[in-house]
Motif scaffolding. Sequence first.
Motif, PDB file in Angstrom:
ATOM      1  N   TYR A 259       2.801   0.614  -2.909  1.00 25.47           N
ATOM      2  CA  TYR A 259       1.946   1.707  -2.863  1.00 25.47           C
ATOM      3  C   TYR A 259       2.600   2.307  -1.923  1.00 25.47           C
ATOM      4  O   TYR A 259       2.924   2.451  -1.120  1.00 25.47           O
ATOM      5  CB  TYR A 259       0.809   0.531  -1.635  1.00 25.47           C
ATOM      6  N   SER A 260       1.818   3.642  -2.621  1.00 25.31           N
ATOM      7  CA  SER A 260       2.490   5.251  -2.674  1.00 25.31           C
ATOM      8  C   SER A 260       3.630   5.239  -2.202  1.00 25.31           C
ATOM      9  O   SER A 260       4.481   5.862  -1.383  1.00 25.31           O
ATOM     10  CB  SER A 260       1.796   5.181  -1.374  1.00 25.31           C
ATOM     11  N   GLY A 261       4.749   4.151  -2.994  1.00 21.78           N
ATOM     12  CA  GLY A 261       5.439   4.397  -3.113  1.00 21.78           C
ATOM     13  C   GLY A 261       7.199   6.117  -2.543  1.00 21.78           C
ATOM     14  O   GLY A 261       6.183   7.065  -3.664  1.00 21.78           O
ATOM     15  N   THR A 262       7.336   5.886  -1.918  1.00 25.03           N
ATOM     16  CA  THR A 262       8.030   7.276  -1.203  1.00 25.03           C
ATOM     17  C   THR A 262       9.672   7.184  -2.432  1.00 25.03           C
ATOM     18  O   THR A 262      10.448   7.663  -1.955  1.00 25.03           O
ATOM     19  CB  THR A 262       8.222   6.883   0.388  1.00 25.03           C
ATOM     20  N   TYR A 263       8.953   7.729  -3.390  1.00 29.81           N
ATOM     21  CA  TYR A 263      10.148   8.027  -4.478  1.00 29.81           C
ATOM     22  C   TYR A 263       9.783  10.090  -4.132  1.00 29.81           C
ATOM     23  O   TYR A 263      10.451  10.774  -5.436  1.00 29.81           O
ATOM     24  CB  TYR A 263       9.818   7.562  -5.952  1.00 29.81           C
ATOM     25  N   VAL A 264      10.628  10.061  -3.158  1.00 26.05           N
ATOM     26  CA  VAL A 264      10.359  11.234  -2.749  1.00 26.05           C
ATOM     27  C   VAL A 264      12.111  11.443  -1.944  1.00 26.05           C
ATOM     28  O   VAL A 264      13.295  10.242  -1.895  1.00 26.05           O
ATOM     29  CB  VAL A 264       9.617  11.681  -1.879  1.00 26.05           C
ATOM     30  N   ASN A 265      12.398  12.798  -1.445  1.00 25.36           N
ATOM     31  CA  ASN A 265      14.024  12.506  -1.196  1.00 25.36           C
ATOM     32  C   ASN A 265      14.126  12.763   0.836  1.00 25.36           C
ATOM     33  O   ASN A 265      14.086  13.848   0.973  1.00 25.36           O
ATOM     34  CB  ASN A 265      14.553  14.694  -1.192  1.00 25.36           C
ATOM     35  N   GLN A 266      13.835  11.832   0.667  1.00 32.34           N
ATOM     36  CA  GLN A 266      13.461  10.829   2.014  1.00 32.34           C
ATOM     37  C   GLN A 266      15.317  10.372   2.449  1.00 32.34           C
ATOM     38  O   GLN A 266      15.643  10.186   4.590  1.00 32.34           O
ATOM     39  CB  GLN A 266      12.769   9.800   2.474  1.00 32.34           C
ATOM     40  N   GLN A 267      15.859  10.337   2.186  1.00 35.42           N
ATOM     41  CA  GLN A 267      17.808  10.025   2.520  1.00 35.42           C
ATOM     42  C   GLN A 267      18.218  10.148   3.667  1.00 35.42           C
ATOM     43  O   GLN A 267      18.629  11.274   3.639  1.00 35.42           O
ATOM     44  CB  GLN A 267      18.832   9.462   1.463  1.00 35.42           C
TER      45      GLN A 267
END
Length: 374
Positions: A259-267
């Motif tokens: 759900y609302s996967g954080t496929y963004v630049n958070q690493q």
Amino acid sequence: MFRLLSVAFLISVPIMAQAPPADARPKRPTPPTRDPHTPGYVTAKELPDGTNAPPTADGNFILGPTHNPAPEMAVQEGVPQGTVYNFTMESTDSKIYPGIAREPGTFGKADPSDPAKMIVTTSHPAPYTRKVAVYVPKQYVPGTVAPFIVGADGPDRALFTALDNLIAQHRVPVMIAISLGNGSGDAQGSQRGLEYDTMSGLYAEWVEKEVLPLVEKQYNVKLTKDPDGRATMGGSSGGSCALIMAWYHPELYHRVLTYSGTYVNQQWPPNPQTPHGAWEFHERLIPSSPVKPIRLWMEVGDRDNLNSNVMTDNMHDWVVANENMAKVLAAKGYHYQFVFARNAGHTDRTVKQQTLPEALEYVWQGYPIAGAKN
């Protein structure tokens, strides 16, 4: 050592991703409402309001704006209820995650020389205690090998209620559910961020080495080694973590629900092999890699997160990230189902209440189910 807390019959109390206190994060602007028919988004089938996608269908779907809870999300009279075992795990007992935390009220800063990097100077070693809930269905025969699902940001009692009803209806296999609390905090510099946003196999390895043996020993269950009988799930960074587990260890997990996967630049800390964090999934990793044996259900809301921190890297739009995921998964021929939810925010509770049974049924397609009708 882990601490045993209680054994209780499950109740239906939906739990979403744990978040830090409101005063511990900067105020975020309200995300705009995105149109699923925006040019550049995937072509998707608009569903009648209040309905879900068929659990057997791959592809892209639009649902809402009304989100009524599915009947399987409530305790049903006469349906066997599983047992939920609760315990805690201490950071002092982990060889893999000894614990970090960011100082309260502090945040990272964008690297002036590279907006894709976050500089965090206030993170330091710190202990944590994590909650764990293990669901064992009534139909499970003690000591027999069973499929299972591992969930992030637990305990997730909504999942347990859904499994009670779906197992009784022979729509999913008789499975164990292991719902893991995170190690506290959120985003870069936190234990949760380290666990969920790191693009590596480490979290899956931690589960394999430090969680699953403990569950088997303490609760007289045997967890399958067959990756086709193992699933992961989560929301937000817990969602990207669910895919990270299967991507880096496809020999362990084949089924993923986000759900609302954080496929963004958070690493954080940065990794030169994946400098853009989970954004790399749709930017480079999936398009350039051989197809992996992963089946994925994913959802995003029309008011999902957009630029939720100080980075101006154009890699912090959750809607675009999930839309891009759908594109590359389709191009590579993956079995996936993507749901764009109208009238929905980030890890929207009402959407989960509507869709979780269908999502679980989709994720477990193709796995043998005792007593199921053909």
